[in-house]
Design an enzyme around this catalytic site. Structure first.
Site, mmCIF file in Angstrom:
data_model
loop_
_atom_site.group_PDB
_atom_site.id
_atom_site.type_symbol
_atom_site.label_atom_id
_atom_site.label_comp_id
_atom_site.label_asym_id
_atom_site.label_seq_id
_atom_site.Cartn_x
_atom_site.Cartn_y
_atom_site.Cartn_z
ATOM 1 N N ASP A 33 39.571 1.268 57.643
ATOM 2 C CA ASP A 33 40.799 0.654 57.135
ATOM 3 C C ASP A 33 40.890 -0.765 57.671
ATOM 4 O OD1 ASP A 33 43.528 2.261 55.883
ATOM 5 O OD2 ASP A 33 43.761 0.176 56.532
ATOM 6 N N VAL A 86 42.008 3.605 48.590
ATOM 7 C CA VAL A 86 43.019 2.583 48.898
ATOM 8 C C VAL A 86 44.235 2.779 47.999
ATOM 9 C CG1 VAL A 86 41.284 0.920 49.659
ATOM 10 C CG2 VAL A 86 42.030 0.903 47.280
ATOM 11 N N GLU A 156 42.031 12.949 43.515
ATOM 12 C CA GLU A 156 42.543 13.895 44.514
ATOM 13 C C GLU A 156 43.819 14.545 43.999
ATOM 14 O OE1 GLU A 156 41.169 15.119 47.313
ATOM 15 O OE2 GLU A 156 42.913 16.388 47.004
ATOM 16 N N LYS A 215 43.628 12.990 35.894
ATOM 17 C CA LYS A 215 44.497 12.812 37.058
ATOM 18 C C LYS A 215 45.878 12.317 36.618
ATOM 19 C CE LYS A 215 46.211 12.247 41.040
ATOM 20 N NZ LYS A 215 46.637 13.345 41.883
ATOM 21 N N LYS A 262 61.846 23.860 39.978
ATOM 22 C CA LYS A 262 62.977 23.812 40.908
ATOM 23 C C LYS A 262 63.797 22.552 40.592
ATOM 24 C CE LYS A 262 65.075 25.273 44.646
ATOM 25 N NZ LYS A 262 65.969 26.391 44.441
ATOM 26 N N CYS A 271 53.504 8.863 43.886
ATOM 27 C CA CYS A 271 52.599 8.922 42.730
ATOM 28 C C CYS A 271 53.203 9.303 41.383
ATOM 29 C CB CYS A 271 51.456 9.862 43.047
ATOM 30 S SG CYS A 271 50.419 9.186 44.357
HETATM 31 N N1 LIG Z 1 49.704 10.243 48.711
HETATM 32 C C1 LIG Z 1 49.229 11.278 48.054
HETATM 33 O O1 LIG Z 1 49.622 12.405 48.281
HETATM 34 C C2 LIG Z 1 48.178 11.093 46.995
HETATM 35 C C3 LIG Z 1 47.713 9.838 46.639
HETATM 36 N N2 LIG Z 1 46.739 9.714 45.674
HETATM 37 C C4 LIG Z 1 46.194 8.396 45.347
HETATM 38 O O2 LIG Z 1 45.327 7.999 46.423
HETATM 39 C C5 LIG Z 1 45.404 6.591 46.632
HETATM 40 C C6 LIG Z 1 45.770 6.300 48.073
HETATM 41 O O3 LIG Z 1 47.074 6.803 48.294
HETATM 42 P P1 LIG Z 1 47.656 6.945 49.781
HETATM 43 O O4 LIG Z 1 46.608 7.528 50.669
HETATM 44 O O5 LIG Z 1 48.949 7.620 49.649
HETATM 45 O O6 LIG Z 1 47.852 5.392 50.160
HETATM 46 P P2 LIG Z 1 48.206 4.775 51.586
HETATM 47 O O7 LIG Z 1 48.982 3.556 51.321
HETATM 48 O O8 LIG Z 1 48.753 5.834 52.497
HETATM 49 O O9 LIG Z 1 46.763 4.369 52.193
HETATM 50 C C7 LIG Z 1 45.944 3.381 51.644
HETATM 51 C C8 LIG Z 1 45.207 2.689 52.799
HETATM 52 O O10 LIG Z 1 44.229 1.805 52.247
HETATM 53 C C9 LIG Z 1 44.118 0.678 53.124
HETATM 54 N N3 LIG Z 1 43.461 -0.409 52.420
HETATM 55 C C10 LIG Z 1 43.918 -1.101 51.340
HETATM 56 N N4 LIG Z 1 42.986 -1.993 50.944
HETATM 57 C C11 LIG Z 1 41.932 -1.878 51.781
HETATM 58 C C12 LIG Z 1 40.652 -2.509 51.873
HETATM 59 N N5 LIG Z 1 40.276 -3.449 50.995
HETATM 60 N N6 LIG Z 1 39.811 -2.150 52.863
HETATM 61 C C13 LIG Z 1 40.173 -1.182 53.750
HETATM 62 N N7 LIG Z 1 41.357 -0.533 53.708
HETATM 63 C C14 LIG Z 1 42.221 -0.867 52.736
HETATM 64 C C15 LIG Z 1 45.549 0.394 53.521
HETATM 65 O O11 LIG Z 1 45.619 -0.355 54.706
HETATM 66 C C16 LIG Z 1 46.110 1.825 53.682
HETATM 67 O O12 LIG Z 1 46.016 2.265 55.025
HETATM 68 C C17 LIG Z 1 46.409 6.053 45.598
HETATM 69 O O13 LIG Z 1 45.677 5.630 44.464
HETATM 70 C C18 LIG Z 1 47.220 7.288 45.242
HETATM 71 O O14 LIG Z 1 47.710 7.228 43.928
HETATM 72 C C19 LIG Z 1 46.185 10.794 45.065
HETATM 73 C C20 LIG Z 1 46.602 12.065 45.389
HETATM 74 C C21 LIG Z 1 47.612 12.317 46.385
HETATM 75 O O1 LIG Z 2 48.906 12.234 43.049
HETATM 76 C C1 LIG Z 2 49.640 12.563 43.963
HETATM 77 O O2 LIG Z 2 50.109 11.797 44.797
HETATM 78 C C2 LIG Z 2 50.075 13.981 44.119
HETATM 79 O O3 LIG Z 2 51.405 14.052 43.517
HETATM 80 C C3 LIG Z 2 52.028 15.323 43.654
HETATM 81 O O4 LIG Z 2 52.154 15.661 45.020
HETATM 82 P P1 LIG Z 2 53.371 15.122 45.929
HETATM 83 O O5 LIG Z 2 54.013 13.976 45.262
HETATM 84 O O6 LIG Z 2 52.826 14.938 47.287
HETATM 85 O O7 LIG Z 2 54.396 16.332 46.023
HETATM 86 P P2 LIG Z 2 54.977 17.391 44.947
HETATM 87 O O8 LIG Z 2 55.045 18.698 45.595
HETATM 88 O O9 LIG Z 2 54.267 17.306 43.667
HETATM 89 O O10 LIG Z 2 56.478 16.887 44.753
HETATM 90 C C4 LIG Z 2 56.762 15.663 44.096
HETATM 91 C C5 LIG Z 2 58.266 15.522 43.948
HETATM 92 O O11 LIG Z 2 58.774 16.450 42.985
HETATM 93 C C6 LIG Z 2 59.829 17.206 43.547
HETATM 94 N N1 LIG Z 2 59.827 18.551 42.949
HETATM 95 C C7 LIG Z 2 58.685 19.278 42.915
HETATM 96 C C8 LIG Z 2 58.689 20.531 42.334
HETATM 97 C C9 LIG Z 2 59.852 21.045 41.770
HETATM 98 O O12 LIG Z 2 59.916 22.174 41.223
HETATM 99 N N2 LIG Z 2 60.981 20.285 41.821
HETATM 100 C C10 LIG Z 2 60.995 19.041 42.394
HETATM 101 O O13 LIG Z 2 62.039 18.374 42.404
HETATM 102 C C11 LIG Z 2 59.540 17.216 45.040
HETATM 103 O O14 LIG Z 2 60.681 17.508 45.792
HETATM 104 C C12 LIG Z 2 59.030 15.804 45.243
HETATM 105 O O15 LIG Z 2 60.116 14.906 45.369
HETATM 106 C C13 LIG Z 2 51.155 16.382 42.982
HETATM 107 O O16 LIG Z 2 51.735 17.668 43.189
HETATM 108 C C14 LIG Z 2 49.742 16.371 43.554
HETATM 109 O O17 LIG Z 2 48.918 17.294 42.850
HETATM 110 C C15 LIG Z 2 49.163 14.965 43.425
HETATM 111 O O18 LIG Z 2 47.872 14.918 43.999
#
Ligand SMILES: NC(=O)C1=CN([C@@H]2O[C@H](COP(=O)(O)OP(=O)(O)OC[C@H]3O[C@@H](n4cnc5c(N)ncnc54)[C@H](O)[C@@H]3O)[C@@H](O)[C@H]2O)C=CC1
Ligand SMILES: O=C(O)[C@H]1O[C@H](OP(=O)(O)OP(=O)(O)OC[C@H]2O[C@@H](n3ccc(=O)[nH]c3=O)[C@H](O)[C@@H]2O)[C@H](O)[C@@H](O)[C@@H]1O
Length: 466
Positions: A33, A86, A156, A215, A262, A271
């Site tokens: 990072d 990222v 993911e 996705k 819910k 996201c």
């Molecule tokens: N948060 C989640 O639950 C999920 C997120 N995603 C996707 O995954 C991606 C990442 O999401 P998060 O992990 O939540 O983001 P985040 O903001 O928590 O982490 C991203 C990291 O990348 C670093 N970064 C940015 N540019 C960089 C570079 N050029 N070199 C090195 N490090 C760099 C940043 O400093 C930061 O620590 C997004 O596209 C998001 O849509 C997919 C599924 C679940």
């Molecule tokens: O791309 C992503 O970032 C991720 O987005 C969501 O995951 P997340 O946002 O972490 O959490 P969720 O459990 O999906 O909840 C999202 C929001 O919907 C709300 N929610 C969820 C379910 C429900 O029945 N009702 C409701 O209000 C939750 O409280 C929360 O605010 C998806 O569930 C993941 O599969 C995906 O990888």
């Protein structure tokens, strides 16, 4: 020994790489990072994100085959497979602002790989990106002479709060690649990493565009279910039906299923909104205005749901909340995370601050600094002005005592354990509870004397005025 690097040590990069290292002792994993403070936190006992079960896994592999480093160039050079996880937020300015994904971080990471890599790499798109991003990245790499590099899409699907379970037993792992010999070989190499613990039949391979689109579609469908049940909650409030009963009856149809039904104050998280808007932008740029509008309504319904909840509070408290103490229970966008990105709580606070209410916030995991930063980003006044109206408390009891109303924004389990009889004694009368998550025992609360509002439930007479 296969070497994996991951650019981006965030909510996705950290947990996914920890899981790969844990399940694949024969693979060396380095998470990279640009933020040295984030890397330092990953190397400490105070990880930069809260995720149940994550610390236990990190502790078992950190320093053995899992490493966190801010030496991005070195990490890139050493790796055979490079994940890019990222952030890809919604663009704030320029073409597509407010809808399109900002791919600046992605492109910078890809260009870094192109400029420092000295041996062939498999580059894995882990971030959520618009369709054709892998193709664009291939072009960047090829233009830099890196023609032997492969680019795969591997979105993911973990959800925050349940990341470790989701990563341990994923419904599927999706790998998109080009259908030529190089692409197929790269996809097989990545599949063999996951095959250490994921059954082969759950590892799907598709073309790149299907993978990238899947996705966005998966998140749009999940969010669409939440907006649908929230739309139903409005019908329930008008008709006397109960949204949980309706969700149960509808969800028992095996074609519909019980999950994601819910009703709530509105979905949050980094996201759902971002990815739907990304899909909307994609549709618009393809000339599919009607399809774009269809998906856009999922976000619009969600915005309305948040507004309706605040307006319930204001109307319930006799159309004025000025100087009234409102306890806000929960600030994270869902339970079991400290993440506040797009949390409904932020919008609730913004509106209540506008009305000059006194807000007492309690959340068991969100850092105080994060709350101040979120409120500063949405309120057009100085932080000192916000701090005259908002206090952050260290317990639910402290937040609730002497309040006029309690609003639940996050479904933390501990809120069910609050001694509401004790709380009630301290509160102004009539005492209101607005349960934005339907987690409390409403019958018991009414017995104590509370006026209760719950999403999509029959309304108490005192609230049945709007
Ligand atoms: N948060 C989640 O639950 C999920 C997120 N995603 C996707 O995954 C991606 C990442 O999401 P998060 O992990 O939540 O983001 P985040 O903001 O928590 O982490 C991203 C990291 O990348 C670093 N970064 C940015 N540019 C960089 C570079 N050029 N070199 C090195 N490090 C760099 C940043 O400093 C930061 O620590 C997004 O596209 C998001 O849509 C997919 C599924 C679940
Ligand atoms: O791309 C992503 O970032 C991720 O987005 C969501 O995951 P997340 O946002 O972490 O959490 P969720 O459990 O999906 O909840 C999202 C929001 O919907 C709300 N929610 C969820 C379910 C429900 O029945 N009702 C409701 O209000 C939750 O409280 C929360 O605010 C998806 O569930 C993941 O599969 C995906 O990888």
């Amino acid at each position: 020994m296969v070497k994996i690097a991951c650019i981006g040590a965030g909510y996705v990069g950290g947990p996914t790489m920890a899981m790969i290292a844990y399940k694949c002792p024969d693979i060396r994993v380095t998470v990279l990072d640009i933020s040295s403070s984030r890397i330092a936190a990953w190397n400490s006992n105070n990880l930069p994100i809260y995720e149940p079960g994550l610390m236990e896994i990190v502790e078992q592999v950190r320093g053995k085959n899992l490493f966190f480093s801010d030496q991005v160039d070195q990490g890139i050079q050493e790796a055979d497979i490079i994940f890019v996880a990222v952030n890809t937020p919604t663009k704030k300015l320029g073409l597509g602002a407010g809808r399109a994904a900002d791919l600046t971080f992605w492109e910078l990471a890809a260009r870094r790989i192109a400029s420092v890599a000295t041996t062939p790499k498999i580059v894995v798109e882990k971030s959520t990106v618009p369709i054709k991003t892998a193709e664009a990245i291939s072009s960047v790499l090829h233009a830099a002479g890196k023609t032997s590099f492969s680019v795969l899409s591997n979105p993911e699907f973990l959800a925050e709060g349940t990341a470790i379970t989701d990563l341990t037993m994923p419904d599927r792992v999706l790998i998109g690649g080009t259908m030529d010999e190089k692409g197929i070989k790269a996809a097989q190499a990545l599949a063999s990493v996951y095959a250490h613990w994921v059954p082969r039949e759950r590892i799907l391979t598709t073309n790149v565009w299907s993978s990238e689109l899947s996705k966005l579609v998966a998140n749009s469908f999940l969010a669409q279910r939440v907006s649908s049940i929230n739309a139903v909650s409005a019908i329930c409030e008008k008709s006397g039906a109960d949204v949980d009963e309706v969700a149960r009856a509808v969800g028992m149809d095996s074609r519909i299923g019980p999950k994601f039904l819910k009703a709530s104050v509105g979905f949050g998280g980094s996201c759902f909104q971002k990815d739907i808007l990304n899909l909307v932008y994609l549709c618009e740029s393809m000339g599919l205005a009607d399809v774009a509008e269809y998906f856009h309504w999922v976000v619009k319904m969600n915005d309305l749901q948040k507004q309706k909840f605040v307006e319930r509070i204001i109307h319930g408290l006799f159309n004025t909340v000025t100087s009234k103490k409102i306890a806000l229970l929960g600030f994270a966008f869902k339970k079991d995370t400290g993440d506040t990105r797009e949390s409904a709580a932020i919008e609730i606070c913004r509106r209540l601050i506008e009305e000059k209410a006194q807000i007492a916030i309690y959340d068991p995991k969100v850092e105080h600094e994060q709350i101040w930063s979120d409120l500063s980003s949405v309120c057009p006044v100085e932080l000192v002005e916000i701090q005259k109206l908002v206090t952050i408390c260290s317990s639910a009891l402290e937040a609730c005592s002497n309040a006029h109303a309690i609003a639940v924004a996050t479904e933390w389990d501990e809120f069910k354990m609050i001694d509401f009889e004790k709380v009630y004694e301290t509160m102004s009368k009539p005492s209101f509870i607005f349960d934005g998550r339907n987690v409390l025992d409403h019958a018991a609360l009414r017995k104590i004397g509370f006026v209760v509002y719950a999403i999509g439930k029959p309304l108490d007479p005192m609230l049945n005025v709007v």
